[in-house]
Design a protein around this motif. Sequence first.
Motif, PDB file in Angstrom:
ATOM      1  N   ASP A  10       0.853  -1.105  -0.162  1.00  0.00           N
ATOM      2  CA  ASP A  10       0.028  -0.163   0.010  1.00  0.00           C
ATOM      3  C   ASP A  10       0.816   1.249   0.004  1.00  0.00           C
ATOM      4  O   ASP A  10       1.532   1.476   0.945  1.00  0.00           O
ATOM      5  N   GLY A  11       1.027   1.910  -1.220  1.00  0.00           N
ATOM      6  CA  GLY A  11       1.829   3.022  -1.310  1.00  0.00           C
ATOM      7  C   GLY A  11       1.108   4.281  -0.762  1.00  0.00           C
ATOM      8  O   GLY A  11       2.105   5.264  -0.372  1.00  0.00           O
ATOM      9  N   ASP A  12      -0.007   4.269  -0.012  1.00  0.00           N
ATOM     10  CA  ASP A  12      -0.553   5.201   0.697  1.00  0.00           C
ATOM     11  C   ASP A  12      -0.354   5.214   2.102  1.00  0.00           C
ATOM     12  O   ASP A  12      -0.426   6.155   2.971  1.00  0.00           O
ATOM     13  N   CYS A  13       0.218   4.128   2.486  1.00  0.00           N
ATOM     14  CA  CYS A  13       0.686   3.841   3.905  1.00  0.00           C
ATOM     15  C   CYS A  13       2.009   4.334   4.442  1.00  0.00           C
ATOM     16  O   CYS A  13       2.703   3.413   3.724  1.00  0.00           O
ATOM     17  N   GLY A  14       2.248   5.257   5.152  1.00  0.00           N
ATOM     18  CA  GLY A  14       3.546   5.329   5.552  1.00  0.00           C
ATOM     19  C   GLY A  14       4.384   4.202   6.164  1.00  0.00           C
ATOM     20  O   GLY A  14       5.614   3.980   5.986  1.00  0.00           O
ATOM     21  N   PHE A  15       3.552   3.681   7.095  1.00  0.00           N
ATOM     22  CA  PHE A  15       4.175   2.219   7.726  1.00  0.00           C
ATOM     23  C   PHE A  15       4.354   1.502   6.925  1.00  0.00           C
ATOM     24  O   PHE A  15       5.563   0.639   6.695  1.00  0.00           O
ATOM     25  N   CYS A  16       3.626   1.079   5.800  1.00  0.00           N
ATOM     26  CA  CYS A  16       3.845   0.232   4.811  1.00  0.00           C
ATOM     27  C   CYS A  16       5.089   0.506   4.116  1.00  0.00           C
ATOM     28  O   CYS A  16       5.920  -0.398   3.749  1.00  0.00           O
ATOM     29  N   THR A  17       5.355   1.719   3.687  1.00  0.00           N
ATOM     30  CA  THR A  17       6.413   2.352   2.665  1.00  0.00           C
ATOM     31  C   THR A  17       7.611   2.135   3.788  1.00  0.00           C
ATOM     32  O   THR A  17       8.637   1.625   2.959  1.00  0.00           O
ATOM     33  N   ARG A  18       7.619   2.419   4.900  1.00  0.00           N
ATOM     34  CA  ARG A  18       8.904   2.255   5.904  1.00  0.00           C
ATOM     35  C   ARG A  18       9.335   0.819   5.780  1.00  0.00           C
ATOM     36  O   ARG A  18      10.370   0.431   5.532  1.00  0.00           O
ATOM     37  N   SER A 114       3.371   5.958  10.505  1.00  0.00           N
ATOM     38  CA  SER A 114       2.067   6.008   9.794  1.00  0.00           C
ATOM     39  C   SER A 114       1.914   7.262   9.469  1.00  0.00           C
ATOM     40  O   SER A 114       2.592   8.399   9.742  1.00  0.00           O
ATOM     41  N   THR A 115       0.778   7.686   8.413  1.00  0.00           N
ATOM     42  CA  THR A 115       0.639   8.862   7.714  1.00  0.00           C
ATOM     43  C   THR A 115      -0.976   8.949   8.298  1.00  0.00           C
ATOM     44  O   THR A 115      -1.564   7.852   8.558  1.00  0.00           O
ATOM     45  N   PRO A 116      -1.490  10.131   7.880  1.00  0.00           N
ATOM     46  CA  PRO A 116      -2.868  10.375   8.177  1.00  0.00           C
ATOM     47  C   PRO A 116      -3.578   9.485   7.189  1.00  0.00           C
ATOM     48  O   PRO A 116      -4.801   9.138   7.624  1.00  0.00           O
ATOM     49  N   ALA A 117      -3.189   9.305   6.140  1.00  0.00           N
ATOM     50  CA  ALA A 117      -4.041   8.317   5.097  1.00  0.00           C
ATOM     51  C   ALA A 117      -4.095   6.732   5.862  1.00  0.00           C
ATOM     52  O   ALA A 117      -5.277   6.117   5.854  1.00  0.00           O
ATOM     53  N   CYS A 118      -3.292   6.500   6.572  1.00  0.00           N
ATOM     54  CA  CYS A 118      -3.520   4.924   7.351  1.00  0.00           C
ATOM     55  C   CYS A 118      -4.484   5.082   8.141  1.00  0.00           C
ATOM     56  O   CYS A 118      -5.167   3.997   8.537  1.00  0.00           O
ATOM     57  N   GLN A 119      -4.977   6.078   8.811  1.00  0.00           N
ATOM     58  CA  GLN A 119      -6.058   6.331   9.722  1.00  0.00           C
ATOM     59  C   GLN A 119      -7.623   6.049   9.158  1.00  0.00           C
ATOM     60  O   GLN A 119      -8.492   5.741   9.814  1.00  0.00           O
ATOM     61  N   LEU A 120      -7.322   6.425   7.715  1.00  0.00           N
ATOM     62  CA  LEU A 120      -8.778   6.298   7.168  1.00  0.00           C
ATOM     63  C   LEU A 120      -9.190   4.749   6.828  1.00  0.00           C
ATOM     64  O   LEU A 120      -8.175   3.879   6.679  1.00  0.00           O
TER      65      LEU A 120
END
Length: 129
Positions: A10-18, A114-120
């Motif tokens: 998931d490229g919108d998830c900061g945790f996933c990207t890390r 995580s990023t704000p997108a991860c919370q949605l």
Amino acid sequence: MTELPVLIYDGDCGFCTRSVRLAVRLPVRMRVRTWQETDLAALGATEDRARREVLWVDRTGGVFGGAAAVAELLKSCRAPWPALGWITSAPLVRTLAAHAYRWVADNRHRLPGSTPACQLPPDQRPHRD
């Protein structure tokens, strides 16, 4: 079938990207793609599944998700990583790894990176079309 295995995340998830930034350091040849920029159907995967879990598509076209995807990634690496992949695939450990993976995936918005997108909710996350 693919020339190289493909890791889809998931490229919108900061945790996933890390997490994927760590995975690309492993001694394995693979392609890395976000699900948002991948023809999932061509690889035998679905958007619904890619929204829920990391995917590993092996060279034969086998699609693995979540903890099983991580185990298959590790099995594809040079030593010593395959041993950890095989251990993670053992029946009892596989069950524990699947539960741990699900907990992390369900709580990724609370984890470092995580990023704000991860919370949605997954269906409301922004993504590139």
